[in-house]
Design an enzyme around this catalytic site. Sequence first.
Site, PDB file in Angstrom:
ATOM      1  N   GLY A   1      15.270 -11.149-109.025  1.00 30.29           N
ATOM      2  CA  GLY A   1      16.328 -10.264-108.540  1.00 30.29           C
ATOM      3  C   GLY A   1      16.658 -10.393-107.068  1.00 30.29           C
ATOM      4  O   GLY A   1      17.781 -10.113-106.647  1.00 30.29           O
TER       5      GLY A   1
ATOM      6  N   ASP B   1      14.972  -6.689-104.814  1.00 31.61           N
ATOM      7  CA  ASP B   1      16.361  -6.263-104.982  1.00 31.61           C
ATOM      8  C   ASP B   1      16.484  -4.747-104.995  1.00 31.61           C
ATOM      9  O   ASP B   1      17.332  -4.178-104.330  1.00 31.61           O
ATOM     10  CB  ASP B   1      16.973  -6.874-106.260  1.00 31.61           C
ATOM     11  CG  ASP B   1      16.121  -6.652-107.509  1.00 31.61           C
ATOM     12  OD1 ASP B   1      15.031  -6.058-107.417  1.00 31.61           O
ATOM     13  OD2 ASP B   1      16.553  -7.082-108.601  1.00 31.61           O
TER      14      ASP B   1
ATOM     15  N   ASP C   1      12.943   1.090-107.956  1.00 33.35           N
ATOM     16  CA  ASP C   1      13.280   1.998-109.061  1.00 33.35           C
ATOM     17  C   ASP C   1      12.068   2.893-109.332  1.00 33.35           C
ATOM     18  O   ASP C   1      11.888   3.911-108.676  1.00 33.35           O
ATOM     19  CB  ASP C   1      13.705   1.143-110.263  1.00 33.35           C
ATOM     20  CG  ASP C   1      14.179   1.963-111.455  1.00 33.35           C
ATOM     21  OD1 ASP C   1      14.407   3.165-111.305  1.00 33.35           O
ATOM     22  OD2 ASP C   1      14.320   1.393-112.555  1.00 33.35           O
TER      23      ASP C   1
ATOM     24  N   LYS D   1      17.009   3.575-105.840  1.00 35.52           N
ATOM     25  CA  LYS D   1      17.590   4.626-106.672  1.00 35.52           C
ATOM     26  C   LYS D   1      17.076   5.965-106.175  1.00 35.52           C
ATOM     27  O   LYS D   1      15.900   6.100-105.851  1.00 35.52           O
ATOM     28  CB  LYS D   1      17.191   4.423-108.135  1.00 35.52           C
ATOM     29  CG  LYS D   1      17.946   3.277-108.766  1.00 35.52           C
ATOM     30  CD  LYS D   1      17.838   3.247-110.274  1.00 35.52           C
ATOM     31  CE  LYS D   1      18.555   2.019-110.793  1.00 35.52           C
ATOM     32  NZ  LYS D   1      18.244   1.719-112.183  1.00 35.52           N
TER      33      LYS D   1
ATOM     34  N   PHE E   1      22.244   2.342-114.010  1.00 35.71           N
ATOM     35  CA  PHE E   1      21.864   0.946-114.164  1.00 35.71           C
ATOM     36  C   PHE E   1      22.945   0.075-113.522  1.00 35.71           C
ATOM     37  O   PHE E   1      24.118   0.195-113.852  1.00 35.71           O
ATOM     38  CB  PHE E   1      21.673   0.582-115.641  1.00 35.71           C
ATOM     39  CG  PHE E   1      21.051  -0.764-115.801  1.00 35.71           C
ATOM     40  CD1 PHE E   1      19.687  -0.947-115.589  1.00 35.71           C
ATOM     41  CD2 PHE E   1      21.825  -1.865-116.126  1.00 35.71           C
ATOM     42  CE1 PHE E   1      19.104  -2.200-115.693  1.00 35.71           C
ATOM     43  CE2 PHE E   1      21.252  -3.125-116.237  1.00 35.71           C
ATOM     44  CZ  PHE E   1      19.895  -3.287-116.024  1.00 35.71           C
ATOM     45  N   VAL E   2      22.538  -0.783-112.600  1.00 37.19           N
ATOM     46  CA  VAL E   2      23.507  -1.593-111.856  1.00 37.19           C
ATOM     47  C   VAL E   2      23.233  -3.088-112.029  1.00 37.19           C
ATOM     48  O   VAL E   2      22.097  -3.490-112.292  1.00 37.19           O
ATOM     49  CB  VAL E   2      23.486  -1.239-110.346  1.00 37.19           C
ATOM     50  CG1 VAL E   2      24.081   0.131-110.098  1.00 37.19           C
ATOM     51  CG2 VAL E   2      22.064  -1.317-109.774  1.00 37.19           C
TER      52      VAL E   2
ATOM     53  N   ASP F   1      20.270  -8.108-112.696  1.00 40.47           N
ATOM     54  CA  ASP F   1      20.716  -8.592-114.010  1.00 40.47           C
ATOM     55  C   ASP F   1      20.646  -7.531-115.090  1.00 40.47           C
ATOM     56  O   ASP F   1      19.960  -6.512-114.963  1.00 40.47           O
ATOM     57  CB  ASP F   1      19.819  -9.753-114.462  1.00 40.47           C
ATOM     58  CG  ASP F   1      18.451  -9.253-114.931  1.00 40.47           C
ATOM     59  OD1 ASP F   1      17.750  -8.602-114.129  1.00 40.47           O
ATOM     60  OD2 ASP F   1      18.097  -9.477-116.109  1.00 40.47           O
TER      61      ASP F   1
ATOM     62  N   ARG G   1      23.833 -11.699-112.504  1.00 39.93           N
ATOM     63  CA  ARG G   1      23.242 -11.792-111.159  1.00 39.93           C
ATOM     64  C   ARG G   1      24.248 -12.339-110.156  1.00 39.93           C
ATOM     65  O   ARG G   1      24.188 -12.031-108.970  1.00 39.93           O
ATOM     66  CB  ARG G   1      22.021 -12.713-111.169  1.00 39.93           C
ATOM     67  CG  ARG G   1      20.853 -12.199-111.989  1.00 39.93           C
ATOM     68  CD  ARG G   1      19.598 -12.979-111.644  1.00 39.93           C
ATOM     69  NE  ARG G   1      18.537 -12.817-112.621  1.00 39.93           N
ATOM     70  CZ  ARG G   1      17.679 -11.797-112.628  1.00 39.93           C
ATOM     71  NH1 ARG G   1      17.768 -10.857-111.723  1.00 39.93           N
ATOM     72  NH2 ARG G   1      16.734 -11.725-113.549  1.00 39.93           N
TER      73      ARG G   1
HETATM   74  P1  IMP Z   1      10.400  -0.872-110.386  1.00 38.64           P
HETATM   75  O1  IMP Z   1       9.100  -1.624-110.521  1.00 38.64           O
HETATM   76  O2  IMP Z   1      10.622   0.128-111.488  1.00 38.64           O
HETATM   77  O3  IMP Z   1      10.625  -0.286-109.012  1.00 38.64           O
HETATM   78  O4  IMP Z   1      11.557  -1.870-110.703  1.00 38.64           O
HETATM   79  C1  IMP Z   1      11.867  -2.887-109.947  1.00 38.64           C
HETATM   80  C2  IMP Z   1      12.537  -3.967-110.754  1.00 38.64           C
HETATM   81  O5  IMP Z   1      13.247  -3.493-111.894  1.00 38.64           O
HETATM   82  C3  IMP Z   1      13.565  -4.592-109.867  1.00 38.64           C
HETATM   83  O6  IMP Z   1      13.002  -5.667-109.155  1.00 38.64           O
HETATM   84  C4  IMP Z   1      14.631  -5.012-110.823  1.00 38.64           C
HETATM   85  O7  IMP Z   1      14.376  -6.325-111.244  1.00 38.64           O
HETATM   86  C5  IMP Z   1      14.525  -4.077-111.995  1.00 38.64           C
HETATM   87  N1  IMP Z   1      15.561  -3.019-111.950  1.00 38.64           N
HETATM   88  C6  IMP Z   1      15.394  -1.723-111.661  1.00 38.64           C
HETATM   89  N2  IMP Z   1      16.550  -1.026-111.725  1.00 38.64           N
HETATM   90  C7  IMP Z   1      17.499  -1.927-112.076  1.00 38.64           C
HETATM   91  C8  IMP Z   1      18.929  -1.839-112.305  1.00 38.64           C
HETATM   92  O8  IMP Z   1      19.593  -0.787-112.184  1.00 38.64           O
HETATM   93  N3  IMP Z   1      19.540  -3.002-112.657  1.00 38.64           N
HETATM   94  C9  IMP Z   1      18.881  -4.181-112.800  1.00 38.64           C
HETATM   95  N4  IMP Z   1      17.559  -4.315-112.586  1.00 38.64           N
HETATM   96  C10 IMP Z   1      16.866  -3.193-112.231  1.00 38.64           C
HETATM   97 MG    MG Z   2      13.063  -7.784-110.121  1.00 42.51          MG
END
Ligand code: IMP
Ligand code: MG
Length: 194
Positions: free
Chosen positions: A60, A116, A119, A147, A168-169, A175, A181
């Site tokens: 990402g 990227d 979340d 987020k 979701f973006v 992606d 992407r």
């Molecule tokens: P986390 O571990 O939940 O913080 O998620 C991080 C990873 O989830 C990011 O590096 C993204 O690859 C993916 N991700 C989280 N939210 C989104 C979204 O809205 N769109 C696309 N990928 C996301």
């Molecule tokens: Mg990622």
Amino acid sequence: MPTSIGFQDDIKSILIDRDRIAARVRELGREVAADLEADALHTPGDEHAGEIILVPILTGSIIFVADLIRAMPLKMRIRVLSVTSYAGAVTQSKEAKLASEIPSDLAGTHVLIVDDILDSGKTIRLVRELIQQQQPASVRTCVLLRKTIPEALATPCDYIGFDIPNEFVVGAGLDYDGYYRNLPDLCTLRPEVL
Ligand code: IMP
Ligand code: MG
């Protein structure tokens, strides 16, 4: 054969356009570079002490990091890292898992982890913890997006490009099921696509 290979019809709206992204990334690059440079110049130790190492998290961060590093006029090395959390056609992150080896030569260096989006925070937490074990001189984290959900806000992160709503973006490197992407703007998708 696919029935359509364009992506314009799949987009619901543009959340952040390419010009705003570019301007903010240049600003972030300058800010991060100034902080890293100040630290690196004051690191005691051998020749590797004080080196700046960027650790982009694949896949990402590829677009973001490509722009970010060109806004950072510093000597640096890059060591990519692969973490999987979303697999396939899903929009909820699961357990973050390391899918490549952790770089092993980070002792005494200044590390900047780049992703990227923040979340659930699982990815950033996991990578920071693994990198800390190598005893770098400093570890910083930088994400293009965060987020505005409690888990993300509760995850320490040093540099954030934009806070966005809990949607979701895609685009700007992000992606859905591996696609989108290369969309230059950060977009939401039409519900029928998800
Ligand atoms: P986390 O571990 O939940 O913080 O998620 C991080 C990873 O989830 C990011 O590096 C993204 O690859 C993916 N991700 C989280 N939210 C989104 C979204 O809205 N769109 C696309 N990928 C996301
Ligand atoms: Mg990622």
